[in-house]
Design a protein around this motif. Structure first.
Motif, PDB file in Angstrom:
ATOM      1  N   UNK A 192       0.840  -1.202   0.000  1.00  0.00           N
ATOM      2  CA  UNK A 192       0.000   0.000   0.000  1.00  0.00           C
ATOM      3  C   UNK A 192       0.874   1.250   0.000  1.00  0.00           C
ATOM      4  N   UNK A 193       1.951   1.201   0.769  1.00  0.00           N
ATOM      5  CA  UNK A 193       2.867   2.349   0.786  1.00  0.00           C
ATOM      6  C   UNK A 193       3.442   2.588  -0.602  1.00  0.00           C
ATOM      7  N   UNK A 194       3.687   1.507  -1.313  1.00  0.00           N
ATOM      8  CA  UNK A 194       4.228   1.644  -2.661  1.00  0.00           C
ATOM      9  C   UNK A 194       3.207   2.320  -3.582  1.00  0.00           C
ATOM     10  N   UNK A 198       1.151   4.691  -2.750  1.00  0.00           N
ATOM     11  CA  UNK A 198       0.963   6.124  -2.477  1.00  0.00           C
ATOM     12  C   UNK A 198       2.283   6.897  -2.402  1.00  0.00           C
ATOM     13  N   UNK A 199       3.395   6.213  -2.542  1.00  0.00           N
ATOM     14  CA  UNK A 199       4.672   6.913  -2.401  1.00  0.00           C
ATOM     15  C   UNK A 199       4.845   7.931  -3.531  1.00  0.00           C
ATOM     16  N   UNK A 200       5.366   9.052  -3.146  1.00  0.00           N
ATOM     17  CA  UNK A 200       5.632  10.105  -4.125  1.00  0.00           C
ATOM     18  C   UNK A 200       4.393  10.821  -4.629  1.00  0.00           C
ATOM     19  N   UNK A 201       3.249  10.462  -4.114  1.00  0.00           N
ATOM     20  CA  UNK A 201       2.008  11.074  -4.609  1.00  0.00           C
ATOM     21  C   UNK A 201       1.690  12.347  -3.819  1.00  0.00           C
ATOM     22  N   UNK A 202       0.937  13.217  -4.460  1.00  0.00           N
ATOM     23  CA  UNK A 202       0.484  14.407  -3.760  1.00  0.00           C
ATOM     24  C   UNK A 202      -0.688  14.042  -2.855  1.00  0.00           C
ATOM     25  N   UNK A 203      -1.067  14.984  -2.029  1.00  0.00           N
ATOM     26  CA  UNK A 203      -2.186  14.748  -1.115  1.00  0.00           C
ATOM     27  C   UNK A 203      -3.448  14.377  -1.882  1.00  0.00           C
ATOM     28  N   UNK A 244      -3.280  10.904  -3.292  1.00  0.00           N
ATOM     29  CA  UNK A 244      -3.486   9.884  -2.254  1.00  0.00           C
ATOM     30  C   UNK A 244      -4.967   9.725  -1.939  1.00  0.00           C
ATOM     31  N   UNK A 245      -5.645  10.841  -1.824  1.00  0.00           N
ATOM     32  CA  UNK A 245      -7.088  10.773  -1.528  1.00  0.00           C
ATOM     33  C   UNK A 245      -7.806  10.030  -2.650  1.00  0.00           C
ATOM     34  N   UNK A 301      -6.912   6.122  -2.742  1.00  0.00           N
ATOM     35  CA  UNK A 301      -7.429   5.288  -1.664  1.00  0.00           C
ATOM     36  C   UNK A 301      -8.802   5.732  -1.174  1.00  0.00           C
ATOM     37  N   UNK A 302      -9.386   6.670  -1.892  1.00  0.00           N
ATOM     38  CA  UNK A 302     -10.752   7.048  -1.584  1.00  0.00           C
ATOM     39  C   UNK A 302     -10.936   7.624  -0.200  1.00  0.00           C
TER      40      UNK A 302
END
Lengths: 173, 564
Positions: free
Chosen positions: A137-139, A141-146, A149-150, A153-154
């Protein structure tokens, strides 16, 4: 706290030396699995210890579907008999070792499934599986903006505009 | 209609006490009517409601992961990318702020961030990743942040001073200033948590590391040491730690002699990884060093040595490791003598190879061709075991080219000089090596237990004459020994003609003589008349001529007769 359902002995196969467990999923599927396979789960191990203390046979009712449960059993079956440092309560916390190749393939599922597996693993107290899922899961969202990420992962943004842009939240919180 | 699983996924709750399972959805609805009526099918996935411990674990991985397309996400970004999770929602922010693990990797983008991370991670040990050089763009930030981090040396668990791609870009100083600053702090402060020390300096070698570190205290926790481009005194306390990983590259004044090196390495019996690149002592001769005891590394999984053949030869005399360990030898030619590489192989294999089981030895950049006065390099991978083992020779031509025959000669040089063939059961030869005639001679001499041969490569016109002659010798030997597997494969399918028929003929005859054998021969090649005569003679007068030839052989003979 899980619910333990008392069952008739005749409904539990493997009476005697085979040491089978009856797991009941939330969709009311009965899954028989060898105790040895599920020994990686600290939760199951504790339940089994309880059975031995009371000398009563029980089915273990679990709050996730048979599909998720089968995935967890697949994981436990694959590592049956293997020592994984992450699952050793007495061992020091493992470092950031590379993810196991088999785990990568095993967790190549959609995000909803991944979330269900990690919840199940957490419920069953299988640390190694929780760690592998967490890394996956960390992979994602890594490097993503806020915002990304929202979206991925909803997650709903429940900040007020002031909270979101307050200087304190940037660094010191 | 939502299922119970969806419900639990949404709520994260366990099944209520007393529930005994539900035979159908209706029964469940009756028990929990409120829950289901509030369910919204299109609600987004419930990561926000993951248990705090799980979310915290997810977050803990983020600082250790470089952002996509970036090797260095921690130093040059303000704020660091991974800190974006604190801006997603209240729950995430709460989890991130309460997770000490999340703040363990100190962001050096600014003093404020470093300070925040130091506070939030307290009292957990921290990880410091910094460039070894001061970069001009961040000179006012990163170095001061690093200095702040280094003031908490007692909490540092991992210290990484890495060469970044920008390190040579602007300061013009050329010296690893950050690294020097770090070592100054390490010199005067104890570091009881320090487990990993990584310092890389590819610009200027020989930057000295202080001889006294950690205020004279013993770094009991240090397990992994990586140094590149520094000068480390052999008396350093770093080398007296119970290391499990030792990787040294281009470090000056490490040790004067191999005996000295052996004494120092003997203090690290728990080594799992040993890499010594360009740090081996000078070797002026080929005499094996006189070490009191060969240093035993019973737990070693990987060994890598780099140096000229003499250095590797001597180093291999000093150490011993389990047969399961990976061994990588990277040779740097010194241009003094020819045939050093083969001497090296002999030495290595004499001392170690005979005991390897299911192991692979990799010789990289082996300039055996230069030893032989020819351009090119050789890569030899050897795999050896009981009767199921095999040995693989890979001969790679150099970019400058080279004649296949010469590569074959190189293979011969290896094959004929390596005593391991006494226990060789299967031989796999790739590329041009088989084109040479002499490997077969070598095998005749050196491989009394050979059970099978696997040849993959390209036969080139002009060298098959010699091969045909040797094929006779080879098959005679294989037949004599009762080889049960011969596998000739050729990539040029369009040339599959005469020679493959000959092989099939041989297969048929061997089967008749010795029972069923597994033989796969699909070789196709150009063939010269001289070779055909040789082959004909071979099959007519050779050791396996006591059976009628196959129909392929008849076809071959008729074609051959008409051609003549």
């Amino acid at each position: 706290m899980p619910t333990i359902v008392s069952v008739d002995d005749s409904t539990v196969p493997g009476e005697g030396s085979s040491r089978l467990l009856l797991l009941v999923s939330s969709d009311n599927k009965h899954i028989v699995v060898e105790e040895d396979i599920m020994s990686r789960s600290r939760f199951i191990s504790k339940q089994v210890e309880g059975f031995e203390a009371t000398s009563q046979r029980h089915a273990i009712l679990l709050p996730f579907s048979s599909f998720v449960l089968n995935k967890v059993i697949e994981y436990c079956s694959h590592y049956r008999g293997y020592y994984l440092l992450e699952d050793d309560p007495d061992a020091a916390p493992p470092g950031r070792s590379p993810v196991r190749e088999w785990d990568q393939e095993f967790l190549d599922v959609d995000r909803n499934m991944l979330l269900r597996i990690i919840k199940a693993a957490h419920y069953l107290e299988i640390k190694s599986l929780v760690g592998s899922c967490a890394r996956a899961i960390a992979d994602m969202i890594r490097g993503k903006t806020t915002e990304e990420m929202r979206e991925i992962l909803g997650v709903e943004n429940d900040f007020t505009p002031e909270e979101e842009h307050s200087p304190s939240s940037k660094c010191t919180g | 209609m939502p299922t119970r699983d969806q419900y639990y996924a949404e709520t994260g709750n366990a099944i209520p006490r007393g529930a005994t399972g539900f035979s159908n959805q209706h029964q469940y609805r009756v028990c929990h009517p409120n829950i289901l009526t509030n369910y919204t099918p299109l609600q987004p996935p419930p990561i926000g409601r993951l248990p705090v411990e799980v979310l915290s674990e997810i977050f803990s991985y983020l600082p250790h992961m470089p952002a996509p397309g970036s090797q260095d996400s921690h130093v040059n970004q303000t704020p660091p990318k991974w800190a974006a999770v604190t801006q997603v929602c209240h729950h995430w922010r709460h989890v991130a702020y309460s997770s000490k693990e999340f703040w363990r990797v100190l962001p050096l983008a600014s003093r404020a961030w470093t300070q925040t991370a130091l506070q939030r991670s307290q009292p957990r040990p921290v990880v410091v990743r910094a460039p070894s050089h001061v970069e001009w763009r961040s000179v006012r930030r990163a170095d001061s942040s690093l200095e702040m981090a280094l003031q908490h040396v007692s909490r540092i668990q991992e210290l990484w001073l890495e060469d970044s791609e920008h390190s040579s870009g602007g300061s013009g100083v050329g010296a690893p200033l950050n690294a020097l600053m770090a070592f100054e702090h390490l010199a005067v402060n104890a570091a009881p948590c320090l487990e990993i020390l990584f310092a890389e300096n590819s610009e200027c070698s020989g930057v000295p590391i202080p001889s006294v570190l950690f205020n004279g205290q013993y770094p009991a926790a240090l397990r992994a040491l990586y140094l590149k481009g520094f000068s480390l005194p052999p008396t350093s306390v770093l080398l007296r730690s119970p290391l499990t990983t030792l990787e040294l590259e281009s470090c000056a004044s490490m040790w004067a002699t191999y005996e000295h090196m052996a004494r120092i390495l003997a203090q690290m019996p728990n080594l799992e990884t040993l890499k010594l690149k360009m740090v081996l002592p000078e070797a002026s001769d080929n005499v094996a060093p006189r070490v009191e005891h060969v240093v035993q590394f019973p737990r070693t999984q990987s060994v890598c040595l780099q140096g000229n053949p003499r250095q590797i030869y001597k180093a291999m005399h000093c150490i011993s490791f389990p047969p399961q360990a990976m061994l990588e030898l990277s040779c740097v030619p010194d241009g003094r003598h020819i045939s050093q590489s083969t001497g090296l192989i002999k030495a290595v294999l004499r001392y170690h190879y005979s005991s390897f089981i299911n192991n692979r030895v990799s010789f990289k950049n082996l300039h055996i061709m230069e030893d032989l006065g020819m351009p090119g390099s050789v890569e030899l991978k050897a795999r050896h075991a009981d009767p199921s083992g095999s040995l693989i020779l890979l001969i790679h031509p150099s970019p400058e080219g080279g004649q296949p025959y010469e590569f074959g000669e190189a293979a011969v040089e290896i094959v004929s000089n390596v005593p391991l063939f006494h226990e060789l059961y299967y031989l796999n030869v790739s590329h041009h090596a088989f084109a040479s005639s002499t490997p077969w001679f070598a095998m005749n001499r050196c491989a009394p237990r050979l059970r099978g041969v696997f040849v993959h490569g390209i036969a080139i016109h002009g060298i098959l004459d010699a091969m045909a002659v040797q094929a006779k010798s080879l098959f005679a030997k294989l037949d004599y020994m009762g080889c049960d597997k011969v596998d000739f494969k050729h990539r040029r399918e369009d040339r599959r003609d005469v020679f493959s028929h000959l092989m099939e003929c041989a297969e048929t005859r061997r089967s008749l003589r010795r029972g069923p054998h597994e033989i796969d021969m699909t070789l196709g090649c150009n063939i010269s008349s001289g070779m055909m005569e040789d082959l004909e003679e071979f099959f007519e007068n050779g050791p396996i001529v006591d059976r009628p030839p196959s129909r392929h052989w008849d076809n071959y003979r008729s074609k051959f007769a008409s051609a003549r």
